[in-house]
Structure formats: structure tokens, C-alpha cells
Write a protein that holds these residues in place. Sequence first.
Motif, short mmCIF file in Angstrom:
data_model
loop_
_atom_site.label_atom_id
_atom_site.label_comp_id
_atom_site.label_asym_id
_atom_site.label_seq_id
_atom_site.Cartn_x
_atom_site.Cartn_y
_atom_site.Cartn_z
N ALA A 275 0.83 -1.20 0.00
CA ALA A 275 0.00 0.00 0.00
C ALA A 275 0.87 1.26 0.00
O ALA A 275 0.58 2.23 -0.73
N TRP A 276 1.94 1.24 0.80
CA TRP A 276 2.83 2.41 0.85
C TRP A 276 3.52 2.62 -0.50
O TRP A 276 3.67 3.76 -0.96
N MET A 277 3.91 1.53 -1.15
CA MET A 277 4.56 1.63 -2.46
C MET A 277 3.61 2.25 -3.48
O MET A 277 3.98 3.17 -4.23
N ILE A 278 2.38 1.73 -3.53
CA ILE A 278 1.41 2.22 -4.52
C ILE A 278 1.07 3.68 -4.27
O ILE A 278 1.06 4.51 -5.20
N LEU A 279 0.80 4.03 -3.02
CA LEU A 279 0.45 5.42 -2.70
C LEU A 279 1.63 6.36 -2.91
O LEU A 279 1.45 7.51 -3.33
N SER A 280 2.85 5.87 -2.64
CA SER A 280 4.03 6.72 -2.81
C SER A 280 4.30 7.04 -4.28
O SER A 280 4.96 8.03 -4.59
N SER A 281 3.82 6.17 -5.17
CA SER A 281 4.02 6.44 -6.60
C SER A 281 3.24 7.66 -7.06
O SER A 281 3.53 8.22 -8.12
N PHE A 282 2.24 8.09 -6.27
CA PHE A 282 1.45 9.28 -6.61
C PHE A 282 1.88 10.50 -5.80
O PHE A 282 1.20 11.52 -5.81
N VAL B 19 7.79 11.94 -0.45
CA VAL B 19 8.26 10.58 -0.19
C VAL B 19 9.36 10.56 0.85
O VAL B 19 9.43 9.68 1.71
N THR B 20 10.25 11.55 0.78
CA THR B 20 11.39 11.63 1.71
C THR B 20 11.06 12.42 2.98
O THR B 20 11.96 12.69 3.77
N LYS B 21 9.81 12.79 3.13
CA LYS B 21 9.41 13.59 4.27
C LYS B 21 9.47 12.80 5.57
O LYS B 21 9.16 11.62 5.61
N ILE B 22 9.92 13.43 6.65
CA ILE B 22 9.99 12.82 7.98
C ILE B 22 9.11 13.63 8.93
O ILE B 22 9.30 14.85 9.05
N PRO B 23 8.15 12.99 9.61
CA PRO B 23 7.78 11.57 9.53
C PRO B 23 7.07 11.26 8.21
O PRO B 23 6.45 12.15 7.63
N PRO B 24 7.16 10.01 7.75
CA PRO B 24 6.56 9.66 6.46
C PRO B 24 5.03 9.70 6.52
O PRO B 24 4.43 9.50 7.58
N THR B 25 4.43 9.94 5.38
CA THR B 25 2.97 9.97 5.27
C THR B 25 2.51 8.77 4.45
O THR B 25 3.18 8.36 3.49
N ILE B 26 1.37 8.21 4.84
CA ILE B 26 0.79 7.10 4.08
C ILE B 26 -0.01 7.62 2.90
O ILE B 26 0.23 7.23 1.75
N TRP B 27 -0.95 8.51 3.16
CA TRP B 27 -1.81 9.04 2.11
C TRP B 27 -1.18 10.28 1.48
O TRP B 27 -0.70 11.17 2.17
N PRO B 28 -1.13 10.35 0.15
CA PRO B 28 -0.50 11.50 -0.51
C PRO B 28 -1.24 12.80 -0.20
O PRO B 28 -2.46 12.86 -0.21
N GLU B 29 -0.49 13.84 0.09
CA GLU B 29 -1.10 15.15 0.33
C GLU B 29 -1.59 15.75 -0.98
O GLU B 29 -2.62 16.42 -1.03
N HIS B 30 -0.83 15.52 -2.07
CA HIS B 30 -1.22 16.01 -3.39
C HIS B 30 -0.96 14.88 -4.40
O HIS B 30 0.20 14.54 -4.67
N PHE B 31 -2.04 14.32 -4.94
CA PHE B 31 -1.89 13.25 -5.94
C PHE B 31 -1.28 13.82 -7.22
O PHE B 31 -1.67 14.89 -7.69
#
Length: 284
Positions: free
Chosen positions: A39-46, A52-64
Amino acid sequence: MKTAVQQARANTRSGEKTFQWFVAILLTVGGLLMVLPFAWMILSSFKTEGEVTKIPPTIWPEHFTLDNFKILFDSMAFGTYLTNTLIIVLASFFGLFLNAMAGYGFAKFQFKGKGFLFYLVLATMMIPGQVTMIPVYLILNQMGLTNSMLGIVLPGLVGAFAIFLFRQFMSDIPDELLEATRLDGAGEFRTFLQIVLPISTPIIAVQAILTFIGGWNSFLWPLIIANDEKLYTLSVGLSLLKGQNESQFALQMAGSTFMVVPIMIIFIIFQKYIIENYTISGIK
């Protein structure tokens, strides 16, 4: 006395329910842990590279965004890699048809040397593919098929394992049914197409999935036989992507998603046939 027995049974049922709940919770947690990376891989592709490199990491994209996929096809020649991969998959499906014909021949026809030839086919399963790569490469080189699509697809067109599975499944098709079809005037090829193949749908579905996965994930042989990047497959392209863009994680996630999602979709569509095949194999 009855009260003691009933109490013991109630305790047993309570213990079984507790155990079932424990197993269910354990499997649920394990399933979530396995699904989370996908799920993280698929969502990170958007996501954008910065997210993607943000700390802490986010699961759901802020901007698709679809920019990562656009880069794959506009700048990384993934369109060419996809075309080559689809050609290999389609050729592998043609090879699946040839495997089914060979399995049918071993299952329902009697000819001299049948047993020896079948055991010879099975014996090839004991030889690792890496052992035959150099001889096959030398043969194709002598034939002038290196660095060509035909040289990529030809060695994997048929396989001993698929022939074995088709032979085992088709051996249980009643001979009376085939004889009745022949008496109605159908030829052998028509009998194979209209009677044998529809009956063999479960094993064909399973083999189609394995064939698709094998063709879609083609990596080592295309890398060896092809010198031209225009003949590379998606797997080879993904490897090049990771080597040339080590710091662009969003782009790598997009490439990985593009590789994994089609296989997941194919499995979801055909999983009913896989279960039916396992059921039929269990009955046998």
C-alpha cells in the motif's frame, strides 16, 4: 454427573472460541503487516519526491500526481519496455497452447516411444535453467537470433512442467467423450479445441497466471540475449531505473507499482480457477 459433563463441554467450546479469536487476530495483524508495504509503495508512486522523503513519512498523498508515471514513459522509455514485455507475454500464451497440445498428445494418444519421450521431457525439469543458458545462447548465435525478439521468446516457448500438468489433468478426461465427438465427424484438432480445452479450463487458468507472471517478470534472459536497449523488458528497465536514479524514490515506487499491480489484478481475476484446480487436485 450431567452438570459436570456439560460444564466440561462448555469450557471446551469456550477454549476453542478463544483459540479461534487468537488465530484470527494473529492472521489479521500478519496480513496487515504484509499489505502495508504494498500500500505504501502504490500510494508513494502518486507522491512528489519531497513528500516521499518527508519525515515523519505519510501514508496518504497530500497532493496526488501522475508526474512520476509521465517521466517513466516520456524520459525512461518505459513504453518500449512495456511493448516488449507484452510481446513476450503473448508469445508465452501461444507457448501455453503448444504445451496443452503436447500434454493432450501424451495423455490420449498411443505411439511408439511415448513413455520414453515423456520421461525424457520430465528429465529436463531436473536441469537448472542457468546450466542451459550458455548452450542455448551459442545455438541462437549460430542461427543469427541474438539481439532479436525471436531469440528472446523462442527458448521459453514450451516447458516440461506445463506439459506434465496438462498431461496429468487431461488423462482423466473420459475416452468415451472423445470417441463420441469423433463419431460425430469432428477431427482431432476440433476435438481438442471444442471438447478438451473447455474441460481443462481450471488448469489452463492456473498455467495462464504462471505464464503471465513468468513473461511479465522476464529479466535475466532478455538481459543476456539483447544488446539493444530497444529490446529490454520492464524488469530490465526497472533495474536500469534503480541504477540511474538511486535518489529518486518516488520514481522508483512508480516503476515498482507499474510492475506489481498488473500481476495482482490477474491473480484476483483468476483466483476462483486456482481454488477450483486445488479442489480438483485434492479429489484426484
